[in-house]
Design a protein around this motif. Structure first.
Motif, PDB file in Angstrom:
ATOM      1  N   VAL A 200       0.851  -1.189   0.000  1.00  0.00           N
ATOM      2  CA  VAL A 200       0.000   0.000   0.000  1.00  0.00           C
ATOM      3  C   VAL A 200       0.887   1.239   0.000  1.00  0.00           C
ATOM      4  CG1 VAL A 200      -1.897  -1.140   1.216  1.00  0.00           C
ATOM      5  CG2 VAL A 200      -0.116   0.038   2.531  1.00  0.00           C
ATOM      6  N   SER A 204      -2.002   5.253   2.741  1.00  0.00           N
ATOM      7  CA  SER A 204      -3.174   4.388   2.614  1.00  0.00           C
ATOM      8  C   SER A 204      -3.873   4.209   3.958  1.00  0.00           C
ATOM      9  CB  SER A 204      -2.757   3.028   2.070  1.00  0.00           C
ATOM     10  OG  SER A 204      -3.841   2.115   2.097  1.00  0.00           O
ATOM     11  N   LEU A 206      -6.092   1.588   4.180  1.00  0.00           N
ATOM     12  CA  LEU A 206      -6.619   0.230   4.066  1.00  0.00           C
ATOM     13  C   LEU A 206      -6.338  -0.595   5.316  1.00  0.00           C
ATOM     14  CD1 LEU A 206      -7.924  -2.017   2.360  1.00  0.00           C
ATOM     15  CD2 LEU A 206      -5.643  -2.562   1.499  1.00  0.00           C
ATOM     16  N   PHE A 229      -9.640  -6.169  -1.396  1.00  0.00           N
ATOM     17  CA  PHE A 229      -9.373  -4.870  -2.016  1.00  0.00           C
ATOM     18  C   PHE A 229      -8.149  -4.897  -2.950  1.00  0.00           C
ATOM     19  CE2 PHE A 229     -11.712  -4.040   1.883  1.00  0.00           C
ATOM     20  CZ  PHE A 229     -12.714  -3.203   1.432  1.00  0.00           C
ATOM     21  N   ARG A 259      -7.185  -1.144  -4.004  1.00  0.00           N
ATOM     22  CA  ARG A 259      -6.579  -0.199  -3.073  1.00  0.00           C
ATOM     23  C   ARG A 259      -5.124  -0.550  -2.758  1.00  0.00           C
ATOM     24  NH1 ARG A 259     -10.869   1.539   1.568  1.00  0.00           N
ATOM     25  NH2 ARG A 259      -9.062   2.856   2.061  1.00  0.00           N
TER      26      ARG A 259
END
Length: 462
Positions: A200, A204, A206, A229, A259
């Motif tokens: 990521v 991020s 996430l 994701f 993502r």
């Protein structure tokens, strides 16, 4: 008639269209002996067994690399972890993902103090004609460095860690990674990991540790987020919740629709380390021992970190070893990465009880990449001599030297040096040009002084 020139580290290819002039490239008479080899070792929970299996086969692996024809291997070897923190969150320490070691190793080359064979002040392994920066067998030191343990971040960022490590390696002033990369070396990146990449960006959200249940947008705080994701199966993300096990098909990296960092960006980064010239991209080789994505099944499993526990989606292991604690999950993104490098990519199973064959295949692929360039088999034949229509010239480096034409060997060479085209299993039906210095054409018997070899061949249209 199309005339092509070759570079040592790449294959000759027929250009599109009708060229207006010869495209000239140079390569050394001797195969490339420089190798910058980066090992990314997953240091998350349950990886100790796989690390030990890797260590057991490192002596054979290193022997295959260091016993090469035509010179001694000039090796740079470094190890990094998969731990790169948790995106924008610095409070994820409970999962081993805090912004501090071992939660965030920032792509630093690992050189534990316990590995005393590495000389003081050194941060990665160097071996070759210029001498070694360590004492004792290289495999022993490599094995010591590669045992990273299993206390790292459970959200493995294999790509992000490797990219960060190599970015730092391009800076000679970096106190840990500087000096590792050499522009004229083959770059090899090998990964040992039991889960797919979950790279990521630094900002991020996430991996938010505050979201833990199915009622939350990101679901449980576990690796399934990286699937939901980061993958698309039959064009759709893996389900957020389900009533029972379900097999998913045609799973690929979500790329810009997900993502996670796109796999394509990491592929492009590695290739551009060797320049924008597409032919130079053959100077990068990648390999992974991981879980193959042939089986992709999602089921509900209890998340015991919650009180009371909650059933949450999880991906079944795509393979397990004889020890059930050793497993591999479907590595969809890692396979995409390996496939992007064609014959310079090797994908093997992390679940094998012995890595002998896997490590041999990786070593063989590296050796092939260090060999001379492959030349297309559709070479025109000269009508006057019946020989392949190639011109080969050799230049001994030094002031005042002029190129010398090298003749075709034929069936009974009249003089040396001469050249011949030979089949090579690593060239998929193409040829390798070798310069013979004596009757046996022994590749070990090469001149000590540096040489440059230029090759031009006329090809028939396919």
């Amino acid at each position: 008639m199309v005339t092509l020139w070759a570079c040592n580290s790449t294959s000759l290819v027929r250009p599109s269209g009708e060229p207006s002039e010869v495209a000239k490239r140079e390569f050394n008479a001797s195969p490339n002996r420089k190798l910058d080899l980066l090992f990314m070792i997953d240091d998350s929970l349950s990886m100790e067994g796989s690390q030990n299996k890797l260590r057991a086969r490192l002596p054979d692996f290193m022997k295959a690399l260091t016993v090469l024809p035509e010179g001694v291997l000039d090796l740079h070897l470094a190890v990094i972890s998969s731990s790169m923190g948790a995106g924008s969150f610095s409070n994820a320490g409970g999962s081993g993902c805090a912004h501090q070691p071992p939660g965030d190793d920032d792509g630093s080359f690992q050189h534990p103090a316990i590995c005393t064979a590495l000389k003081p002040g050194e941060t990665f392994i160097k071996a070759g004609p210029g001498g070694n920066n360590f004492d004792g067998p290289i495999a022993d030191l490599f094995g010591c460095v590669a045992l990273l343990g299993a206390s790292g971040c459970g959200f493995e960022q294999q790509f992000a860690s490797a990219e960060r490590a190599l970015q730092r390696a391009t800076n000679p002033a970096d106190p840990v990674n500087g000096g590792f990369l050499r522009h004229d070396a083959l770059l090899g990146v090998v990964m040992l990991t039991n889960e797919d990449d979950c790279s990521v960006s630094d900002d991020s959200t996430l991996l938010d540790p505050g979201q833990t249940t199915l009622a939350d947008l990101l679901g449980g705080y576990q690796s399934y987020r990286c699937n939901e994701f980061g993958h698309l199966c039959d064009g759709m993300p893996p389900p957020h919740q389900l009533s029972g096990p379900i097999a998913l098909h045609n799973c690929v990296s979500a790329e810009e629709k997900g993502r996670l960092k796109p796999v394509a960006d990491f592929v492009s980064f590695l290739k551009q380390l060797k320049g924008d010239d597409l032919e130079n991209h053959n100077r990068v080789l990648v390999a992974a021992l991981t879980g193959k994505p042939d089986k992709y099944v999602v089921e509900m499993q209890p998340n015991d970190n919650l009180s009371p526990p909650q059933l949450q989606p999880a991906v079944q292991h795509s393979c397990t070893g004889s020890n059930p604690k050793e497993y591999g999950d479907p590595a969809v993104r890692i396979k995409t990465w390996v496939d992007a490098f064609g014959q310079n990519g090797v994908l093997e199973s992390i679940c094998d009880d012995d890595y002998e064959m896997s490590m041999r295949k990786i070593a063989d692929a590296i050796v092939r990449s260090l060999e001379p360039a492959c030349i297309p088999a559709n070479i025109r034949t000269r009508t006057d001599t019946g020989a392949p229509d190639c011109t080969v010239t050799e230049l001994t480096n030094g002031d005042g030297q002029r190129p010398v034409n090298v003749t075709f060997c034929g069936t009974t060479p009249a003089s040396f040096p001469c050249w011949r085209l030979t089949d090579d299993p690593g060239c998929s039906g193409q040829k390798v040009l070798r310069v013979c210095r004596e009757a046996t054409c022994d590749p070990v018997k090469v001149p000590a002084d540096p040489r440059e070899l230029s090759v031009s061949c006329s090809l028939t249209p396919r």
